[in-house]
Design an enzyme around this catalytic site. Structure first.
Site, PDB file in Angstrom:
ATOM      1  N   LYS A  80       1.031  -1.153  -0.070  1.00 39.39           N
ATOM      2  CA  LYS A  80      -0.388  -0.005   0.001  1.00 39.39           C
ATOM      3  C   LYS A  80       0.716   1.002   0.225  1.00 39.39           C
ATOM      4  CE  LYS A  80      -4.433   1.727   2.912  1.00 39.39           C
ATOM      5  NZ  LYS A  80      -4.954   2.005   4.147  1.00 39.39           N
ATOM      6  N   SER A 155     -10.034   1.532   2.756  1.00 37.75           N
ATOM      7  CA  SER A 155      -8.717   2.400   2.320  1.00 37.75           C
ATOM      8  C   SER A 155      -7.672   1.168   0.928  1.00 37.75           C
ATOM      9  CB  SER A 155      -8.173   3.311   3.266  1.00 37.75           C
ATOM     10  OG  SER A 155      -7.274   3.058   3.855  1.00 37.75           O
ATOM     11  N   SER A 179      -9.945  -1.150   6.449  1.00 39.57           N
ATOM     12  CA  SER A 179      -9.195  -0.739   5.748  1.00 39.57           C
ATOM     13  C   SER A 179      -8.372  -1.990   4.832  1.00 39.57           C
ATOM     14  CB  SER A 179      -8.826   0.289   5.919  1.00 39.57           C
ATOM     15  OG  SER A 179      -8.583   1.646   5.341  1.00 39.57           O
TER      16      SER A 179
HETATM   17  N1  GLN Z   1     -12.673   3.592   6.104  1.00 37.75           N
HETATM   18  C1  GLN Z   1     -12.225   3.793   7.190  1.00 37.75           C
HETATM   19  C2  GLN Z   1     -12.348   5.444   7.461  1.00 37.75           C
HETATM   20  O1  GLN Z   1     -12.304   6.603   6.376  1.00 37.75           O
HETATM   21  C3  GLN Z   1     -11.517   3.311   7.521  1.00 37.75           C
HETATM   22  C4  GLN Z   1     -10.223   3.318   7.238  1.00 37.75           C
HETATM   23  C5  GLN Z   1      -8.955   2.606   7.538  1.00 37.75           C
HETATM   24  O2  GLN Z   1      -9.188   1.922   7.925  1.00 37.75           O
HETATM   25  N2  GLN Z   1      -7.872   3.579   7.228  1.00 37.75           N
HETATM   26  O3  GLN Z   1     -11.306   5.819   7.581  1.00 37.75           O
END
Ligand code: GLN
Length: 495
Positions: A80, A155, A179
């Site tokens: 990532k 994400s 994410s």
């Molecule tokens: N979707 C969640 C957010 O927007 C989790 C994001 C993540 O785990 N980095 O914060």
């Protein structure tokens, strides 16, 4: 050569040891496949094939010399793009870091290297890991390989797509509120958020430090376990890394789960969860019963507060962590400003996207004097209640089950206009981050349009091996992991 992109870590190892294929050939097959798919899927921010080439050469020399091979020898891995790899941009899919090239690498990268892995590229993500669909990337939209009109989740959307499409065998993501697990669920692969502190965060660009955790994605549970084994364990460069030695996650992974007590989280079984998702989770519970587990329902009464608690704590921590992007030390700078304050303001105004700005404002507000006690402190207290619910549940249960996400992958644009709708995608995954406990998502069915459904398994702190064992047992008893995204099955069929 194309069938190489369908192989698991164990299969690749067998081929390498039998000298039926070289690490350079493994890399070449993945390189060709990834280069062909990239224009369609947009999973990568950059490729790092020259680096992978050097790593592959090293593996081939080891094979030639008859040396024992490290555990991920010749395995293509994607990272990532919030994990630092020196010499290549680490952008967090943000304009503000577009030209930032770190001079150091993350601990997980060191460990992948020692384990013989081939790092093939950096994957697209929601800007600074804020989002659930990868649509918040400042650069491009990544497509779900099961249905390219749908999002891959987020994400870590690029990492999930890299694995689901066969561009890499495994990938690393980061999980602050879901994410890793949610994109794994949307893309029909396995993704794990380990216990907080099991994997070093050194070299991971921080979003919300008390919640962030790096973890692996793979097509089968064993590949996830092998990757976690390679990257996990104490690190003196991360003061929050657990001090205990990493247990062996592979021993006992295939022992049976008879007598295990599994609780289905009732708050995540009905309202707000699509019926096709509910049905798949019910069917998974039945599979566990057949495997000899005792399955019943369990209540986490404070789970309903997880979303507001998360959006106070995560934004508060993010507002502090992102203060460092001021145009002086990293990446993008506005060059027209005539004085320092204007330079800061314009740099941040132009460099950050709308979701990141929204969160910085929310977090700054929650931390401001006069509001701190009402919001941030209160959120920390409710966080403790959520943790207590889990502690209570784990007195009676070994593991907990829920859907990973309330729905299957949705179409592009379906939730971008309403941030609250997007935030709800993480209703099932966020509690584990607040409590620091491990969670894994694995394929357990298909919904509307043949889109994958993910099953989430949660366990107590440091029960990562137990989670992997239960996930592996489910995988062995079902066929879901054998179903491949159309682009991957086409490549396998061509061989
Ligand atoms: N979707 C969640 C957010 O927007 C989790 C994001 C993540 O785990 N980095 O914060």
């Amino acid at each position: 050569m194309n069938e190489i992109v369908c192989k698991s870590i164990a299969e690749l190892r067998g081929l390498l040891l039998a000298k039926q294929v070289s690490a350079r050939e493994i890399l070449a097959a993945h390189r060709q496949h990834a280069s062909e798919l990239e224009p369609k899927l947009n999973a990568f921010n950059c490729f790092t094939f020259e680096l992978a080439e050097r790593q592959a050469e090293r593996v081939d020399q080891m094979v030639a010399a008859g040396e024992s091979l490290p555990p991920l020898a010749g395995v293509p891995v994607a990272l990532k793009d919030n994990i630092c790899l020196e010499g290549y941009p680490t952008t967090c899919s943000s304009k503000i870091l577009e030209r930032f090239v770190p001079v150091y690498r993350a601990t997980v990268v060191d460990r992948l290297h020692e384990a013989g892995a081939l790092i093939i590229g950096k994957t697209n993500m929601d800007e600074f890991a804020m989002g659930s669909s990868t649509e918040n990337s400042a650069f491009k939209l990544t497509c779900n390989p099961w249905d390219t009109s749908t999002v891959p989740g987020g994400s870590s959307g690029g990492s999930a797509v890299a694995v689901a499409s066969g561009c890499s065998v495994v990938a690393l993501g980061s999980d602050t509120g879901g994410s890793i697990r949610q994109p794994a669920s949307f893309c029909g692969v396995v993704g794990m958020k380990p216990t907080y502190g099991l994997v070093s965060r050194f070299g991971l660009v921080a979003f919300a430090s008390s919640l962030d955790q790096i973890g692996p994605l793979g097509r089968v549970v064993e590949d996830v376990a092998l990757t976690l084994q390679a990257i996990g364990g104490p690190d003196r460069r991360d003061s929050t890394s657990l001090n205990a030695a990493l247990p062996n996650l592979l021993t006992g992974i295939d022992s049976d789960i008879r007598g295990m007590k599994i609780g289905i989280i009732s708050e995540l079984s009905a309202d707000g969860i699509d019926s096709e998702v509910q049905n798949s989770v019910q069917a998974a519970a039945a599979t566990y019963r057949q495997l000899g587990a005792e399955v019943s329902s369990v209540s986490l009464p404070n789970a309903k507060h997880a979303l507001p608690v998360y959006y106070l704590i995560a934004t508060a921590e993010a507002s502090a962590n992102l203060a460092r992007f001021d145009g002086v030390r990293y990446g993008y700078r506005n060059l027209e400003a005539q004085d320092l304050l204007t330079m800061y303001c314009k740099t941040r105004q132009e460099g950050f996207g709308p979701e990141v700005k929204r969160r910085i404002m929310l977090g700054t507000y929650a931390l401001s004097s006069g509001y701190y006690d009402a919001y941030y402190k209160k959120a920390q207290q409710v966080r403790r209640l959520i943790k207590n619910d889990f502690d209570q549940a784990f007195q009676n249960f070994d593991l907990l089950l829920s859907p990973t996400s309330p729905s299957v992958a949705f179409e592009f644009g379906a939730k971008t206009a309403d941030p609250l709708q997007m935030y709800l995608s993480d209703i099932a995954t966020i509690p584990a981050n607040l409590a620091g406990i491990p969670g894994i998502s694995l394929p357990c069915g298909f919904g509307q349009g043949g889109r994958p459904v993910g099953l989430q398994i949660l366990g107590p702190l440091q029960a990562d091996a137990r989670l992997l064992r239960a996930a592996h047992a489910f995988e062995q008893a079902t066929e879901f992991h054998k179903m491949k995204s159309p682009v991957l099955s086409a490549a396998c069929a061509r061989s």
